[in-house]
Scaffold this motif. Structure first.
Motif, PDB file in Angstrom:
ATOM      1  N   LEU A  16       0.884  -1.424   0.009  1.00  0.00           N
ATOM      2  CA  LEU A  16      -0.010  -0.069   0.011  1.00  0.00           C
ATOM      3  C   LEU A  16       0.797   1.395   0.079  1.00  0.00           C
ATOM      4  O   LEU A  16       0.180   2.383  -0.157  1.00  0.00           O
ATOM      5  N   ARG A  17       2.297   0.957   0.094  1.00  0.00           N
ATOM      6  CA  ARG A  17       2.934   2.344  -0.265  1.00  0.00           C
ATOM      7  C   ARG A  17       3.874   2.196  -1.234  1.00  0.00           C
ATOM      8  O   ARG A  17       3.660   2.691  -2.575  1.00  0.00           O
ATOM      9  N   ASP A  18       4.728   1.310  -1.450  1.00  0.00           N
ATOM     10  CA  ASP A  18       5.811   1.188  -2.538  1.00  0.00           C
ATOM     11  C   ASP A  18       4.891   0.545  -3.711  1.00  0.00           C
ATOM     12  O   ASP A  18       5.061   0.818  -4.991  1.00  0.00           O
ATOM     13  N   GLY A  19       3.994  -0.192  -3.399  1.00  0.00           N
ATOM     14  CA  GLY A  19       3.135  -0.937  -4.383  1.00  0.00           C
ATOM     15  C   GLY A  19       2.107  -0.033  -5.112  1.00  0.00           C
ATOM     16  O   GLY A  19       1.908   0.039  -6.229  1.00  0.00           O
ATOM     17  N   VAL A 197      15.531  -5.804   4.970  1.00  0.00           N
ATOM     18  CA  VAL A 197      15.936  -5.659   3.577  1.00  0.00           C
ATOM     19  C   VAL A 197      14.829  -5.393   2.522  1.00  0.00           C
ATOM     20  O   VAL A 197      13.508  -5.645   2.758  1.00  0.00           O
ATOM     21  N   HIS A 198      15.046  -4.421   1.404  1.00  0.00           N
ATOM     22  CA  HIS A 198      13.955  -3.918   0.809  1.00  0.00           C
ATOM     23  C   HIS A 198      14.640  -3.816  -0.745  1.00  0.00           C
ATOM     24  O   HIS A 198      15.504  -3.055  -1.133  1.00  0.00           O
ATOM     25  N   CYS A 199      14.072  -4.941  -1.301  1.00  0.00           N
ATOM     26  CA  CYS A 199      14.774  -4.998  -2.894  1.00  0.00           C
ATOM     27  C   CYS A 199      13.764  -4.735  -3.913  1.00  0.00           C
ATOM     28  O   CYS A 199      12.622  -5.375  -3.924  1.00  0.00           O
ATOM     29  N   HIS A 200      14.566  -4.269  -4.930  1.00  0.00           N
ATOM     30  CA  HIS A 200      13.590  -3.643  -6.304  1.00  0.00           C
ATOM     31  C   HIS A 200      14.289  -4.744  -7.212  1.00  0.00           C
ATOM     32  O   HIS A 200      14.953  -5.442  -7.130  1.00  0.00           O
ATOM     33  N   ASN A 201      13.249  -5.039  -8.248  1.00  0.00           N
ATOM     34  CA  ASN A 201      13.227  -5.950  -9.101  1.00  0.00           C
ATOM     35  C   ASN A 201      13.838  -5.636 -10.951  1.00  0.00           C
ATOM     36  O   ASN A 201      13.254  -6.156 -11.805  1.00  0.00           O
ATOM     37  N   GLY A 233       8.852  -3.152 -10.037  1.00  0.00           N
ATOM     38  CA  GLY A 233       8.336  -3.613  -8.645  1.00  0.00           C
ATOM     39  C   GLY A 233       9.382  -3.883  -7.534  1.00  0.00           C
ATOM     40  O   GLY A 233      10.618  -3.706  -7.887  1.00  0.00           O
ATOM     41  N   ASN A 234       8.666  -4.403  -6.581  1.00  0.00           N
ATOM     42  CA  ASN A 234       9.645  -4.810  -5.534  1.00  0.00           C
ATOM     43  C   ASN A 234       9.466  -6.583  -5.231  1.00  0.00           C
ATOM     44  O   ASN A 234       8.993  -7.067  -6.173  1.00  0.00           O
ATOM     45  N   ALA A 235      10.189  -6.900  -4.474  1.00  0.00           N
ATOM     46  CA  ALA A 235      10.146  -8.495  -4.352  1.00  0.00           C
ATOM     47  C   ALA A 235       8.958  -8.955  -3.866  1.00  0.00           C
ATOM     48  O   ALA A 235       8.102  -8.084  -3.143  1.00  0.00           O
TER      49      ALA A 235
HETATM   50 ZN    ZN Z   1      11.228   0.964  -2.726  1.00  0.00          ZN
END
Ligand code: ZN
Ligand code: KIV
Length: 499
Positions: A16-19, A197-201, A233-235
């Motif tokens: 609901l934030r990065d998404g 950890v916060h990974c982008h794709n 996107g994110n993980a």
């Molecule tokens: Zn991010």
């Protein structure tokens, strides 16, 4: 590579934030509450509900969530600035995720600040949050492109300021598993609070990088349902959770049977459809077509499945196409309780293969309709269709040429009509009139599934001169052929009635 994973991993959901930062996606307050409720039932530890400083709407969403009182902690994102943090506090967030860019690119081009100024902002922000008695998580934005010494210095300083967790974002998705693993091991030399950890794709490595961080001891993954998020996107939460559970044997609090349903809700609300081959929740994730695979799966699903679909609330599908074997067809017929004799079974098998060869995948509804139309065909065929061709178009009278075998005699003729189906019916009527005089009472046609190559299902009701009424039915990718087959099927039924 270090291998010192925790036995339990916390899931911090940022759908609901990065998404919501997925290009083209906006989610209203009411929709956020629906998704938050699903995430809460799913069992995520933290829900990042949004960015309170971004708009009054975001603040309202936080207040609504606070009133509901979810089990998960409700986190608000805030830049390392009192003005942002105040908005999160005023919105009743019970957890604040604050961040500042630390890489040379962010320092020089975005923030235009020195290392010292950034460090000072980071510490002040964390102290400010802690002074308000709120849980604080701190991120060095673009951590994977930040000098290691400086990264340790900033994270070390916020740890001194009593931060609760530190988060390591791979903001533009440029790291690789071996480097992420090393980075977490290096940070563990100075960090004792839980590492997230916060990974982008961007290179398709978000899940692999998150897992590499966990292998090195990270205790939390920030991730999103369906892998939504900025750019690529994110993980993906479902991929991380299921790999931890099934491959590593690492626990999370996630009720995995709710994953498919949660994914569907997020897909519907965000408008971002999942590709069929998306791992875990894609429509093909548990679909089997090749005869050899289907045979294996029907005997023991473990032969060709990593785990059972029910574990994520999904369903196994046997897909029919040119690779289909007889076993798959038998199992589908059993599923739908359709009994075919040997000859009908062969007809169905040949039809499925022919449709597959023409590039079509046969959905369950297609299959049912095909099987039922074959099952409903009269056993005795006194009239057989040997050939049909139609001509239609602008400035052309729709014309149909039909060749039939009637009581072992071959007859053909051409007729015109208002359309190709009408022309074909008129041709059939004129060819069979010495045997039976029929009228078409009802005609229904339906494309079974969407798309221009969908199968058409035709159901007709015909009546003879004695008033006998029967229905005929047929399914084909060519609607004129389906119409003609349905009519001939009904005529054969009428003839059987009269005998
Ligand atoms: Zn991010
Ligand atoms: O990708 C990123 O760096 C972020 C931060 C706000 C954590 O989303």
């Amino acid at each position: 590579m270090a291998y010192d994973p925790p036995s339990d991993v916390m899931i911090y959901d940022t759908t609901l934030r990065d998404g919501e930062q997925t290009p083209g996606v906006t989610i209203t307050t009411d929709e956020k509450i629906v998704v938050a409720d699903k995430l809460d039932k799913l069992g995520v530890d933290v829900i990042e509900l949004g960015f309170p400083a971004a708009s009054p709407g975001e603040q309202k969403t936080f207040k609504e969530a606070a009133k509901i009182g979810f089990n998960a902690q409700i986190s608000g994102l805030a830049r390392a600035l009192p003005v942002d943090i105040d908005k999160a506090i005023d919105s009743d967030a019970d957890y604040i995720h604050t961040f500042i860019g630390t890489s040379p690119l962010h320092r020089d081009y975005k923030l235009k600040m020195t290392k010292e100024q950034i460090l000072e902002k980071a510490v002040t922000a964390v102290e400010y949050i802690k002074d308000h008695g709120i849980t604080a998580e701190f991120s060095c934005e673009d951590a994977t492109r930040t000098e290691l010494d400086y990264l340790k210095e900033v994270f070390g300083a916020v740890q001194e300021a009593k931060v609760d967790k530190i988060n390591v974002p791979d903001t533009v998705g440029v790291t690789i598993p071996i480097k992420m693993n090393q980075l977490i091991s290096d940070l563990r030399e100075v960090i004792t609070v839980p590492i997230s950890v916060h990974c982008h794709n961007d290179f398709g490595l978000a899940v692999a990088n998150s897992l590499a961080a966990i292998e090195a001891g990270a205790k939390q993954a920030q991730c999103t349902i369906n892998g939504l998020g900025e750019r690529a996107g994110n993980a993906s939460l479902e991929e991380i959770v299921m790999t931890l559970k099934k491959v590593y044997g690492i626990n999370t609090n996630i009720n995995t049977e709710l994953l498919y349903n949660t994914s569907e809700t997020v897909s519907r609300i965000s408008g971002v459809k999942m590709p069929p081959n998306k791992a875990i929740i894609g429509e093909n994730a548990f679909a089997h077509e090749a005869g050899i695979h289907v045979q294996g799966v029907l005997a023991n699903s473990d032969t060709y499945e990593a785990f059972k679909p029910e574990e994520v609330g999904h369903k196994r599908r046997i897909v029919l196409g040119k690779l289909t074997g007889a076993n798959a067809i038998k199992s589908k017929l059993d599923e739908y309780n359709i009994n075919l004799d040997e000859e009908q079974f062969d007809q169905l098998f040949t039809k499925v293969k022919a449709l597959g060869d023409s590039g079509k995948t046969i959905t369950d509804v297609d299959f049912r309709s095909l099987a039922e139309s074959i099952q409903g065909k009269p056993t005795e065929e006194r009239i057989k269709l040997l050939g049909i061709s139609v001509m239609t178009g602008d400035n052309t009278l729709p014309t149909a040429s039909v060749k039939l075998e009637i009581n072992d005699e071959i007859k053909s003729c051409a007729q015109i009509g208002v359309g190709p189906v009408d022309a074909a019916l008129t041709a059939i009527q004129s060819l069979i009139k010495e045997v039976v005089d029929i009228k078409l009472e009802e005609y229904h046609i339906e494309a079974i599934t969407g798309g221009t190559n969908a199968l058409g299902e035709v159901i007709v009701k015909t009546v003879d001169e004695e008033g006998n009424k029967v229905t005929g039915r047929s399914t084909d990718e060519d609607i004129v052929k389906a119409s003609v087959d349905a009519i001939i099927s009904s005529v054969n039924k009428l003839l059987m009635l009269r005998d």
